[in-house]
Design a protein around this motif. Structure first.
Motif, mmCIF file in Angstrom:
data_model
loop_
_atom_site.group_PDB
_atom_site.id
_atom_site.type_symbol
_atom_site.label_atom_id
_atom_site.label_comp_id
_atom_site.label_asym_id
_atom_site.label_seq_id
_atom_site.Cartn_x
_atom_site.Cartn_y
_atom_site.Cartn_z
ATOM 1 N N UNK A 77 0.702 -1.185 -0.061
ATOM 2 C CA UNK A 77 0.065 0.139 -0.020
ATOM 3 C C UNK A 77 0.701 1.087 -0.174
ATOM 4 N N UNK A 78 1.886 1.278 0.840
ATOM 5 C CA UNK A 78 2.527 2.479 0.851
ATOM 6 C C UNK A 78 3.567 2.390 -0.302
ATOM 7 N N UNK A 79 4.027 1.483 -1.124
ATOM 8 C CA UNK A 79 4.765 1.732 -2.242
ATOM 9 C C UNK A 79 3.771 2.031 -3.447
ATOM 10 N N UNK A 80 2.413 1.684 -3.173
ATOM 11 C CA UNK A 80 1.394 2.155 -4.359
ATOM 12 C C UNK A 80 1.041 3.653 -4.018
ATOM 13 N N UNK A 81 1.303 4.027 -3.022
ATOM 14 C CA UNK A 81 1.121 5.671 -3.031
ATOM 15 C C UNK A 81 2.264 6.473 -3.253
ATOM 16 N N UNK A 82 3.576 5.529 -3.578
ATOM 17 C CA UNK A 82 4.714 6.108 -4.040
ATOM 18 C C UNK A 82 5.148 5.897 -5.538
ATOM 19 N N UNK A 83 4.943 4.813 -6.086
ATOM 20 C CA UNK A 83 5.174 4.346 -7.323
ATOM 21 C C UNK A 83 4.034 4.130 -8.369
ATOM 22 N N UNK A 84 2.843 4.181 -7.678
ATOM 23 C CA UNK A 84 1.735 3.855 -8.566
ATOM 24 C C UNK A 84 1.135 2.418 -8.149
ATOM 25 N N UNK A 85 -0.220 2.364 -8.626
ATOM 26 C CA UNK A 85 -0.857 1.320 -8.488
ATOM 27 C C UNK A 85 -0.351 0.062 -9.403
ATOM 28 N N UNK A 86 -0.231 0.507 -10.674
ATOM 29 C CA UNK A 86 -0.129 -0.888 -11.617
ATOM 30 C C UNK A 86 1.227 -1.404 -11.275
ATOM 31 N N UNK A 87 2.066 -0.888 -11.355
ATOM 32 C CA UNK A 87 3.571 -2.150 -11.001
ATOM 33 C C UNK A 87 3.273 -2.891 -9.819
ATOM 34 N N UNK A 88 2.653 -2.440 -8.926
ATOM 35 C CA UNK A 88 2.284 -3.177 -7.713
ATOM 36 C C UNK A 88 1.514 -4.072 -7.891
ATOM 37 N N UNK A 89 0.310 -4.158 -8.664
ATOM 38 C CA UNK A 89 -0.601 -5.081 -8.902
ATOM 39 C C UNK A 89 0.052 -6.245 -9.859
ATOM 40 N N UNK A 90 0.592 -5.662 -10.662
ATOM 41 C CA UNK A 90 1.267 -6.541 -11.791
ATOM 42 C C UNK A 90 2.489 -7.620 -10.915
ATOM 43 N N UNK A 91 3.245 -7.069 -10.035
ATOM 44 C CA UNK A 91 4.174 -7.713 -9.185
ATOM 45 C C UNK A 91 3.430 -8.830 -8.274
ATOM 46 N N UNK A 92 2.130 -8.349 -7.954
ATOM 47 C CA UNK A 92 1.449 -9.332 -7.116
ATOM 48 C C UNK A 92 0.804 -10.513 -7.870
ATOM 49 N N UNK A 93 0.360 -10.165 -9.035
ATOM 50 C CA UNK A 93 -0.117 -11.351 -10.222
ATOM 51 C C UNK A 93 0.953 -12.151 -10.267
ATOM 52 N N UNK A 94 2.125 -11.641 -10.701
ATOM 53 C CA UNK A 94 3.327 -12.674 -11.028
ATOM 54 C C UNK A 94 3.777 -13.537 -9.675
ATOM 55 N N UNK A 95 3.803 -12.916 -8.642
ATOM 56 C CA UNK A 95 4.077 -13.658 -7.266
ATOM 57 C C UNK A 95 2.815 -14.751 -7.168
ATOM 58 N N UNK A 96 1.556 -14.286 -7.272
ATOM 59 C CA UNK A 96 0.463 -15.123 -7.103
ATOM 60 C C UNK A 96 0.726 -16.489 -8.225
#
Length: 486
Positions: A77-96
């Motif tokens: 959540x903190x990273x999303x407020x810093x670098x944006x939502x899109x890269x964080x959600x894509x990283x999450x999908x990859x790990x999942x």
């Protein structure tokens, strides 16, 4: 219809220039990743245990997933407020996706538990980010309709997930319940890459890694003590006392670090605001109730009533079918009577249904259990959705990621701790036996679990009463803007 919406807030600005309908479709597929996984595993637990062994360890399949999800949510959540939502959600999908692939080829219960931890790390980014993106681009009034679309994903998953889980366990192998995630991950990533156009003003920030580490150590040790106490070691053993002691000390250190950190991973102001504190407590209770039911209802039906995994999955599906139906209706209700009143109605329905499940557990039929689950789903839909949207609507873009993350973190912690505590309760009553060899003893354990769930559901009324009385949302608020419901 294209939209170019930019909202200033906190540390960055974001602009979405894709068609919002296509973004919504991408979010629906992304939400499907978590929805399917949440409903597909429980029905196959007896089959997995029969293949890999380790009945006393099976709560870890849920706890470790929820643990890694919970401790990673504030960081994402903190990273999303810093670098944006899109890269964080894509990283999450990859790990999942990676975690799902490894789970499918797990050779033992410890290996499966370890790979579920990786899945949880991915889920910690996927679900909160999808909800946060929806909060960014839709107004409060629009979110009532959007919530219905997103809730429909859970409705479809309520039928598809348990049905697939039961069918795979009964006719194929349990490994397929994880492989089915892979095409969904691919579809979600492609849609987000194609339709979600996000522009973020990048600035230098300091991520609170120390706080994140202390939070991970604290929650991990406390869950370890709860799940293994009375099983791997005695409650008063040095191992148990050390786990509780060090875990508690790490939590105190985490609070102290967060008070001084320039950019804390979980800002303490989230808990100082009345609305956010109340909705966090509601989310925690929802997590306990949800996991208490989804973890034990299938095993209860299969061990005591002798139904097949497919039938137990369909009975459990009633809960996740009732939830989206109520979540869809809740938008119209809270726009008229407010978030607090809507949540109180939901808690009344939830507590009544949970009590009915506990009271009838020794004489219940599949239909009675399914009816209780459906009513509990209705209650959860009227509680969880309004409380989350109330929290999101009280802040702007720069804080929405943290607030959404804190709410999801609370639910995940409630789920993880709930599974741990209920697992300790069941293991204590079973005294080393499993559900198949000692069905009567497991019947007593299941009744105890459902009673505990009913007590937690009733206690949620205290948290809902702490929400502000006059909290009807401002339907004229712009997408991503503030709605003063604190």
């Amino acid at each position: 219809m294209p939209t170019d919406h930019a909202t200033q807030g906190g540390t960055a600005a974001v602009g979405f220039r894709s068609e919002r309908g296509r973004i919504l479709a991408a979010l629906m597929v992304t939400t499907g990743l978590i929805a399917i996984d949440a409903t597909i595993l429980a029905t196959a637990v007896p089959t997995i245990v029969a293949d890999l062994g380790g009945f006393s360890s099976f709560p870890w399949l849920f706890s470790i997933y929820l643990l890694t999800q919970a401790v990673s949510v504030p960081i994402y959540a903190k990273l999303a407020d810093t670098v944006g939502r899109k890269p964080i959600i894509l990283i999450g999908i990859g790990l999942f996706a990676l975690g799902s692939l490894l789970c499918a080829f797990a050779w033992s219960m410890p290996a499966l538990i370890a790979f579920r931890a990786l899945q949880g790390l991915g889920a910690g980014a996927v679900q909160p980010m999808a909800i946060t993106i929806a909060g960014d681009i839709y107004s409060v009034a629009e979110r009532a309709k959007v919530q219905g679309y997103l809730a429909s994903v859970w409705g479809v998953s309520a039928v598809v997930g348990p049905t697939l889980g039961g069918a795979f366990a009964q006719f194929l192998t349990w490994h397929w319940i994880f492989l089915v995630n892979l095409p969904l991950c691919l579809a979600a990533a492609v849609l987000l890459l194609r339709f979600l156009d996000e522009t973020v003003e990048r600035r230098t920030h300091r991520i609170d890694w120390t706080g994140g580490l202390l939070l991970t150590v604290s929650v991990s040790l406390l869950l370890l003590a709860l799940l293994e106490g009375g099983q791997a070691w005695a409650w008063t053993s040095p191992q148990s006392l050390a786990a509780f002691g060090v875990g508690s000390a790490a939590f105190v250190a985490f609070v102290l670090v967060e008070r001084r950190a320039p950019e804390p991973v979980l800002p303490l102001w989230v808990l100082r605001r009345r609305l956010l504190r109340a909705t966090a407590l509601i989310a925690m209770g929802v997590g306990v109730v949800l996991m208490g039911v989804t973890t034990y209802v299938p095993t209860y039906l299969e061990a005591l009533l002798g139904v097949t995994p497919l039938v137990s999955g369909l009975a459990l599906a009633a809960l996740t079918l009732g939830w989206p139906i109520a979540a869809t209706v809740s938008g119209r209700i809270y726009l008229r009577i407010g978030f607090r009143s809507t949540a109180l109605i939901g808690i009344g329905v939830l507590a009544t249904a949970a009590t009915a499940l506990a009271v009838t557990s020794r004489t219940a039929s599949v239909l009675v259990v399914a009816a209780c689950c459906f009513a509990m789903g209705l209650g959860l839909g009227l509680v969880a959705s309004p409380s989350l949207i109330a929290a999101q609507s009280s802040v702007g873009w720069g804080e929405r990621g943290v607030v959404t993350g804190a709410n999801m973190f609370s639910r995940a912690i409630g789920s993880a701790v709930g599974v741990a505590v209920l697992g300790a309760l069941v293991n204590g009553l079973m005294r080393g036996a499993d559900a198949t060899s000692a069905p009567e003893r497991f019947g007593d354990a299941a009744t105890a679990v459902f009673t505990a769930v009913a007590v937690v559901a009733a206690a949620l009324v205290l948290a809902a009463l702490a929400m502000p009385r006059h909290d009807r949302p401002d339907v004229s608020a712009a997408p991503g803007g503030d709605d003063p419901t604190r």
